[in-house]
Write a protein that holds these residues in place. Structure first.
Motif, PDB file in Angstrom:
ATOM      1  N   LEU A 133       0.741  -1.399  -0.083  1.00 48.65           N
ATOM      2  CA  LEU A 133      -0.180  -0.032   0.108  1.00 48.65           C
ATOM      3  C   LEU A 133       0.928   1.367   0.009  1.00 48.65           C
ATOM      4  N   SER A 134       1.927   1.148  -0.895  1.00 49.86           N
ATOM      5  CA  SER A 134       2.831   2.449  -0.903  1.00 49.86           C
ATOM      6  C   SER A 134       3.847   2.531   0.171  1.00 49.86           C
ATOM      7  N   TYR A 135       3.708   1.822   1.410  1.00 48.06           N
ATOM      8  CA  TYR A 135       4.484   1.837   2.373  1.00 48.06           C
ATOM      9  C   TYR A 135       5.750   0.787   2.262  1.00 48.06           C
ATOM     10  N   THR A 136       6.943   1.176   2.622  1.00 47.15           N
ATOM     11  CA  THR A 136       8.021   0.326   2.712  1.00 47.15           C
ATOM     12  C   THR A 136       8.195  -0.089   4.055  1.00 47.15           C
ATOM     13  N   ILE A 137       8.090  -1.240   4.292  1.00 52.85           N
ATOM     14  CA  ILE A 137       8.224  -1.819   5.674  1.00 52.85           C
ATOM     15  C   ILE A 137       9.770  -2.586   5.964  1.00 52.85           C
ATOM     16  N   GLY A 138      10.323  -2.191   6.550  1.00 50.61           N
ATOM     17  CA  GLY A 138      11.780  -2.641   6.638  1.00 50.61           C
ATOM     18  C   GLY A 138      12.427  -2.101   7.821  1.00 50.61           C
ATOM     19  N   LEU A 139      13.933  -2.306   7.643  1.00 51.88           N
ATOM     20  CA  LEU A 139      14.704  -1.745   8.819  1.00 51.88           C
ATOM     21  C   LEU A 139      14.789  -0.246   8.632  1.00 51.88           C
ATOM     22  N   CYS A 140      14.524   0.495  10.013  1.00 48.24           N
ATOM     23  CA  CYS A 140      14.604   2.013  10.077  1.00 48.24           C
ATOM     24  C   CYS A 140      15.620   2.145  11.128  1.00 48.24           C
ATOM     25  N   HIS A 141      15.982   3.204  11.407  1.00 51.23           N
ATOM     26  CA  HIS A 141      16.947   3.794  12.217  1.00 51.23           C
ATOM     27  C   HIS A 141      16.274   5.020  13.019  1.00 51.23           C
ATOM     28  N   SER A 142      16.388   5.040  14.398  1.00 57.36           N
ATOM     29  CA  SER A 142      15.950   6.209  15.008  1.00 57.36           C
ATOM     30  C   SER A 142      16.810   7.482  14.819  1.00 57.36           C
ATOM     31  N   ALA A 143      16.360   8.632  14.581  1.00 56.23           N
ATOM     32  CA  ALA A 143      17.291   9.775  14.364  1.00 56.23           C
ATOM     33  C   ALA A 143      17.911  10.136  15.682  1.00 56.23           C
ATOM     34  N   ARG A 144      17.261   9.903  16.647  1.00 60.67           N
ATOM     35  CA  ARG A 144      17.677  10.299  18.048  1.00 60.67           C
ATOM     36  C   ARG A 144      18.633   9.454  18.606  1.00 60.67           C
ATOM     37  N   THR A 145      18.311   8.206  18.641  1.00 61.97           N
ATOM     38  CA  THR A 145      19.281   7.155  19.286  1.00 61.97           C
ATOM     39  C   THR A 145      20.334   6.306  18.350  1.00 61.97           C
ATOM     40  N   SER A 155       7.370   4.507   0.359  1.00 62.70           N
ATOM     41  CA  SER A 155       8.193   3.968  -0.863  1.00 62.70           C
ATOM     42  C   SER A 155       8.607   5.105  -1.532  1.00 62.70           C
ATOM     43  N   ALA A 156       9.880   4.497  -2.181  1.00 61.46           N
ATOM     44  CA  ALA A 156      10.551   5.270  -3.284  1.00 61.46           C
ATOM     45  C   ALA A 156       9.559   5.736  -4.504  1.00 61.46           C
ATOM     46  N   LYS A 157       8.895   4.578  -4.740  1.00 60.53           N
ATOM     47  CA  LYS A 157       7.848   4.878  -5.861  1.00 60.53           C
ATOM     48  C   LYS A 157       6.795   5.924  -5.652  1.00 60.53           C
ATOM     49  N   SER A 158       6.226   5.725  -4.496  1.00 58.12           N
ATOM     50  CA  SER A 158       5.437   6.768  -4.063  1.00 58.12           C
ATOM     51  C   SER A 158       5.947   8.292  -3.925  1.00 58.12           C
ATOM     52  N   ILE A 159       7.169   8.266  -3.709  1.00 61.82           N
ATOM     53  CA  ILE A 159       7.873   9.870  -3.870  1.00 61.82           C
ATOM     54  C   ILE A 159       8.015  10.161  -5.135  1.00 61.82           C
ATOM     55  N   SER A 161       6.132   9.550  -7.764  1.00 63.90           N
ATOM     56  CA  SER A 161       4.962   9.660  -8.353  1.00 63.90           C
ATOM     57  C   SER A 161       4.407  10.938  -7.856  1.00 63.90           C
ATOM     58  N   LEU A 162       4.752  11.489  -6.589  1.00 65.04           N
ATOM     59  CA  LEU A 162       4.280  12.614  -6.266  1.00 65.04           C
ATOM     60  C   LEU A 162       5.054  13.637  -7.013  1.00 65.04           C
ATOM     61  N   LYS A 163       6.297  13.354  -7.101  1.00 65.95           N
ATOM     62  CA  LYS A 163       7.204  14.553  -7.829  1.00 65.95           C
ATOM     63  C   LYS A 163       6.939  14.553  -9.216  1.00 65.95           C
ATOM     64  N   ALA A 164       6.331  13.533  -9.811  1.00 64.41           N
ATOM     65  CA  ALA A 164       5.809  13.660 -11.261  1.00 64.41           C
ATOM     66  C   ALA A 164       4.737  14.514 -11.496  1.00 64.41           C
ATOM     67  N   GLU A 165       3.675  14.593 -10.373  1.00 60.39           N
ATOM     68  CA  GLU A 165       2.510  15.180  -9.964  1.00 60.39           C
ATOM     69  C   GLU A 165       2.711  16.740 -10.010  1.00 60.39           C
ATOM     70  N   ILE A 166       3.703  16.850  -9.213  1.00 60.14           N
ATOM     71  CA  ILE A 166       4.179  18.289  -8.895  1.00 60.14           C
ATOM     72  C   ILE A 166       4.756  18.857 -10.202  1.00 60.14           C
ATOM     73  N   HIS A 167       5.636  18.048 -11.111  1.00 54.55           N
ATOM     74  CA  HIS A 167       5.920  18.529 -12.186  1.00 54.55           C
ATOM     75  C   HIS A 167       4.936  18.927 -13.046  1.00 54.55           C
ATOM     76  N   GLU A 168       4.002  18.221 -13.000  1.00 56.42           N
ATOM     77  CA  GLU A 168       2.910  18.345 -14.039  1.00 56.42           C
ATOM     78  C   GLU A 168       2.300  19.505 -14.075  1.00 56.42           C
ATOM     79  N   LEU A 169       2.110  19.950 -12.597  1.00 56.32           N
ATOM     80  CA  LEU A 169       1.271  21.235 -12.045  1.00 56.32           C
ATOM     81  C   LEU A 169       2.018  22.249 -12.201  1.00 56.32           C
ATOM     82  N   THR A 170       3.366  22.220 -12.689  1.00 59.65           N
ATOM     83  CA  THR A 170       4.434  23.520 -12.642  1.00 59.65           C
ATOM     84  C   THR A 170       4.980  23.436 -13.975  1.00 59.65           C
TER      85      THR A 170
END
Length: 261
Positions: A133-145, A155-159, A161-170
């Motif tokens: 569902l456009s989320y990548t589930i895997g290993l993450c790291h805490s920015a604080r600890t 997910s990279a694909k969802s990002i 896709s959004l950039k492509a829509e932003i490009h189209e609007l501009t």
């Protein structure tokens, strides 16, 4: 249709759904040629993809699989739990993935459902990651600890896709519109995207989207006002956000409920 008729008693509505399911579908081949097919009517199975009612119909026939998985004891025996949205699903288990895959294929065959082999695979988290569902589930790291944990991120694909829509609007074709119109449409898109992607470490994705949105809006403003330079002096970040009203996604995580926990 048998599954639908158990929930819908109106014969007129049932007839309408059947006609809709058997209606010819128009497809475009690799060469760009359009052709009409009647595969659903000829084979007596399947439903048109991408239509508003498809998720509802998918939930109806997937319910048979999910109920069978529980009633037949596979969930308890394999400690394997199904998470689904319409006809997309993942089976979460520990140490029984091969057996769960075998049982799943057997049940799908009995239900006359086709498994999409290109999307079906075994994934061992956290060594590997899986996108659902456009989320990548895997290993993450805490920015604080700096500690690692299993989490979700856009997910990279969802990002992309959004950039492509932003490009189209501009694009330059919109130079005749006002900056208020462009910013309003961008903000509406960004808010909708971030309302969905608000779980897990979203800040890196938000920063990337913010940078790209500012870049594209600045490019659009350069074209509209015929600015020859890069536009960073006439249209700095502060002006894009404070004067034109472009939202900052990076400010949003501070207001999320989990940020205050």
């Amino acid at each position: 249709m048998k599954s639908v008729s158990r929930r819908v008693s109106d014969r007129h509505l049932l007839k309408l759904i059947k006609m809709w399911l058997e209606a010819p579908a128009e497809e475009v081949d690799d060469r760009g040629r359009r052709r009409r097919t009647t595969r659903n009517k000829d084979e007596g199975r399947g439903s048109p993809q991408g239509s508003p009612i498809s998720p509802l119909l998918a939930n109806i026939y997937m319910r048979q699989f999910i109920l069978g998985w529980k009633v037949l004891g596979h969930e308890r025996r394999l400690d394997a739990h199904i998470v689904n949205y319409a006809d997309d699903f993942v089976i979460c288990c520990r140490g029984s993935a091969d057996e769960a895959m075998r049982v799943m294929r057997s049940m799908m065959l009995r239900l006359r459902l086709t498994v999409n082999e290109t999307k079906t695979r075994l994934c061992r988290v956290p060594k590997e990651s899986v996108t659902f569902l456009s989320y990548t589930i895997g290993l993450c790291h805490s920015a604080r600890t700096g500690r690692s944990y299993i989490g979700t991120k856009p997910s990279a694909k969802s990002i992309d896709s959004l950039k492509a829509e932003i490009h189209e609007l501009t694009e330059r074709q919109w130079l005749w519109t006002t900056v208020e119109d462009r910013v309003a449409k961008l903000n509406r898109m960004l808010l909708g995207w971030s309302n969905y992607f608000c779980l897990g470490p979203v800040s890196p994705a938000y920063r990337a989207i913010d940078r790209y949105t500012r870049h594209r809006l600045r490019q659009w403003l350069r074209g509209k006002h015929k600015v020859q330079s890069r536009g960073t002096t006439r249209f700095p970040d502060a002006r894009l956000h404070d004067e034109f009203g472009l939202i900052r996604l990076c400010d949003r995580p501070r207001s999320f409920p989990w940020a205050k926990g």
